[in-house]
Scaffold this motif. Structure first.
Motif, PDB file in Angstrom:
ATOM      1  N   ARG A  76     -15.419 -58.353  23.234  1.00 64.39           N
ATOM      2  CA  ARG A  76     -15.230 -58.025  21.814  1.00 64.39           C
ATOM      3  C   ARG A  76     -14.951 -59.295  21.020  1.00 64.39           C
ATOM      4  O   ARG A  76     -14.037 -59.359  20.199  1.00 64.39           O
ATOM      5  CB  ARG A  76     -14.126 -56.974  21.675  1.00 64.39           C
ATOM      6  CG  ARG A  76     -14.633 -55.633  22.177  1.00 64.39           C
ATOM      7  CD  ARG A  76     -13.621 -54.545  22.452  1.00 64.39           C
ATOM      8  NE  ARG A  76     -12.419 -54.513  21.715  1.00 64.39           N
ATOM      9  CZ  ARG A  76     -11.250 -54.052  22.209  1.00 64.39           C
ATOM     10  NH1 ARG A  76     -11.195 -53.590  23.446  1.00 64.39           N
ATOM     11  NH2 ARG A  76     -10.175 -54.056  21.482  1.00 64.39           N
ATOM     12  N   TYR A  89      -5.297 -56.080  13.861  1.00 69.24           N
ATOM     13  CA  TYR A  89      -5.582 -55.372  15.119  1.00 69.24           C
ATOM     14  C   TYR A  89      -4.972 -53.983  15.040  1.00 69.24           C
ATOM     15  O   TYR A  89      -3.806 -53.834  14.662  1.00 69.24           O
ATOM     16  CB  TYR A  89      -4.974 -56.142  16.297  1.00 69.24           C
ATOM     17  CG  TYR A  89      -5.110 -55.408  17.614  1.00 69.24           C
ATOM     18  CD1 TYR A  89      -6.301 -55.457  18.323  1.00 69.24           C
ATOM     19  CD2 TYR A  89      -4.063 -54.639  18.112  1.00 69.24           C
ATOM     20  CE1 TYR A  89      -6.446 -54.769  19.515  1.00 69.24           C
ATOM     21  CE2 TYR A  89      -4.198 -53.953  19.306  1.00 69.24           C
ATOM     22  CZ  TYR A  89      -5.399 -54.020  20.007  1.00 69.24           C
ATOM     23  OH  TYR A  89      -5.538 -53.330  21.185  1.00 69.24           O
ATOM     24  N   TYR A 134      -9.825 -47.563  30.254  1.00 72.07           N
ATOM     25  CA  TYR A 134     -11.103 -47.666  29.547  1.00 72.07           C
ATOM     26  C   TYR A 134     -12.098 -46.640  30.104  1.00 72.07           C
ATOM     27  O   TYR A 134     -13.301 -46.811  29.989  1.00 72.07           O
ATOM     28  CB  TYR A 134     -11.683 -49.072  29.674  1.00 72.07           C
ATOM     29  CG  TYR A 134     -10.889 -50.150  28.963  1.00 72.07           C
ATOM     30  CD1 TYR A 134     -10.640 -50.067  27.589  1.00 72.07           C
ATOM     31  CD2 TYR A 134     -10.406 -51.247  29.653  1.00 72.07           C
ATOM     32  CE1 TYR A 134      -9.917 -51.057  26.934  1.00 72.07           C
ATOM     33  CE2 TYR A 134      -9.683 -52.252  28.997  1.00 72.07           C
ATOM     34  CZ  TYR A 134      -9.448 -52.141  27.647  1.00 72.07           C
ATOM     35  OH  TYR A 134      -8.742 -53.123  27.002  1.00 72.07           O
ATOM     36  N   SER A 303      -7.255 -57.447  22.855  1.00 74.80           N
ATOM     37  CA  SER A 303      -6.095 -58.085  22.236  1.00 74.80           C
ATOM     38  C   SER A 303      -5.628 -59.345  22.948  1.00 74.80           C
ATOM     39  O   SER A 303      -4.725 -60.034  22.450  1.00 74.80           O
ATOM     40  CB  SER A 303      -4.932 -57.090  22.171  1.00 74.80           C
ATOM     41  OG  SER A 303      -4.500 -56.758  23.471  1.00 74.80           O
TER      42      SER A 303
END
Ligand code: NIG
Length: 384
Positions: A76, A89, A134, A303
């Protein structure tokens, strides 16, 4: 088979009975490791089947990275770029990674995970926790945990990462799925259960339900809390007796007091605050209050895309006001406490022989020389 790490200029044992200060520092030392276990720590010159001559270098316990999300596909980078241009974020990218990870085959995920673990090991990590989160459906969460369990004993079921698209607007139905069929499919492959307690993810009641269900299934408890703002995460983690509450970026006085009066480790993830342009947590305040603290990488594609515990140490020293000794301890012994392990994070007779030889005369160089790959050699690691 025995191995001696010899001619160590400065050895960090993390055992104050063996040497100076809380890090138990010994100069001109050797460590003998027999069949993967530390047999003795003493002056240089011990003999064993094999010998590593460090020529006066610093040796410390392998880093214990107690928080990663290593099983994923895709990256990402674009999200990171927009964040550096000012976009905050909010965790929304988790669903992007979920789509990419669901589309990857077992072989692809295994190859990606192995490569990230090799990178972590080259940077000195010898114990690495890996979370799911995920997959966000029964088969995918179980699949990702099976893959993680092929690499480490420290696996964490995190079906309660965010609500997936299929359950948009029905978070309680998703929590029921997590606590029921998903937990049943995942528990055999996990040691821990975790949940993301945050606005936009799951509230305190939902997290409590998930963690209580996990406890009933025999899993240990951990929690993501207080990442994007103050909230109920820390208090909930302490109330439930979680081994660790992770992030702790935004803490109230009551949160600090609760941590200080508990066995719950405050795990800081400063590379996340770096990568999301958040303020850094006040680690000094938490340590001074008497809480146990850990540092971890939180390696994930959104992140915090780093495996470098040395980077986390440098940030903790520069921006969280830990001393270098405190930061090194948090990245080794602190991580072990966060995983409730007493066999790693130290080099003392009976502990795992997981050691890192630095290309430096002392552990202070980990913060003094930020961004420089100082790990010369890594001994042991990953499995008990
Ligand atoms: O710990 N906070 C939740 N989970 C991860 C982020 C995952 C992502 O953005 O993909 C974290 O920061």
């Amino acid at each position: 088979m025995s191995l001696v790490i010899d001619d160590i200029g400065l050895l960090v044992t993390n055992d104050p009975t063996l040497g100076d200060g809380p890090l138990g520092i010994v100069h001109n030392a050797s460590v003998v490791i027999t069949d993967g276990i530390v047999e003795s720590v003493g002056p240089s010159g011990k003999v064993a089947d094999e010998r590593i001559d460090t020529a006066g270098a610093c040796v410390l316990p392998g880093f214990v990275d107690s928080h990663t999300h290593l099983v994923f596909a895709g990256d990402r980078a674009e999200e990171f770029t927009t964040r550096m241009a000012g976009r905050p974020y909010d965790g929304g990218g988790i669903r992007v990674t979920t789509a990419a990870t669901r589309a990857a085959s077992d072989d692809e995920l295994r190859t990606l995970t192995a490569a990230r673990l090799a990178e972590a090991r080259a940077a000195g990590s010898t114990t690495v926790e890996i979370k799911s989160g995920y997959g966000l459906d029964v088969d995918e969460e179980a699949r990702h945990l099976r893959i993680a369990a092929g690499f480490t004993d420290e696996t964490t079921f995190m079906g309660a990462h965010v609500v997936p698209h299929e359950y948009e607007g029905r978070p309680d139905d998703y929590v029921d799925l997590v606590c029921g069929p998903m937990l049943a499919a995942c528990a055999p492959h996990a040691r821990w259960i975790d949940a993301f307690c945050e606005t936009g993810a799951f509230d305190a009641d939902q997290c409590r339900a998930v963690l209580e269900a996990g406890r009933a299934a025999g899993l240990g408890l951990r929690l993501h809390g207080n990442q994007l703002g103050t909230g109920p995460g820390v208090q909930l983690a302490v109330e439930l007796g979680c081994a660790s509450v992770d992030h702790c970026t935004h803490l109230t006085d009551a949160d600090v007091d609760a941590l200080a009066g508990s066995d719950t480790v405050a795990t800081f993830l400063p590379a996340t605050d770096f990568s999301t342009r958040q303020p850094y947590p006040d680690g000094r305040r938490v340590l001074d209050a008497g809480a146990t603290v850990a540092l971890a990488s939180n390696c994930n594609p959104g992140s915090s895309y780093t495996t470098s515990m040395a980077f986390c140490i440098a940030l903790a020293v520069r921006d969280m006001h830990l001393t270098i000794d405190e930061a090194v301890r948090a990245a080794t012994l602190g991580g072990a406490a966060a995983l409730r392990r007493d066999d790693v994070g130290r080099l003392t007779p009976g502990s795992a022989g997981h050691a890192v030889v630095l290309d430096a005369p002392s552990h202070h160089h980990l913060a003094y020389r930020p961004g420089v790959p100082l790990v010369r050699e890594v001994i042991g690691g990953y499995r008990r």
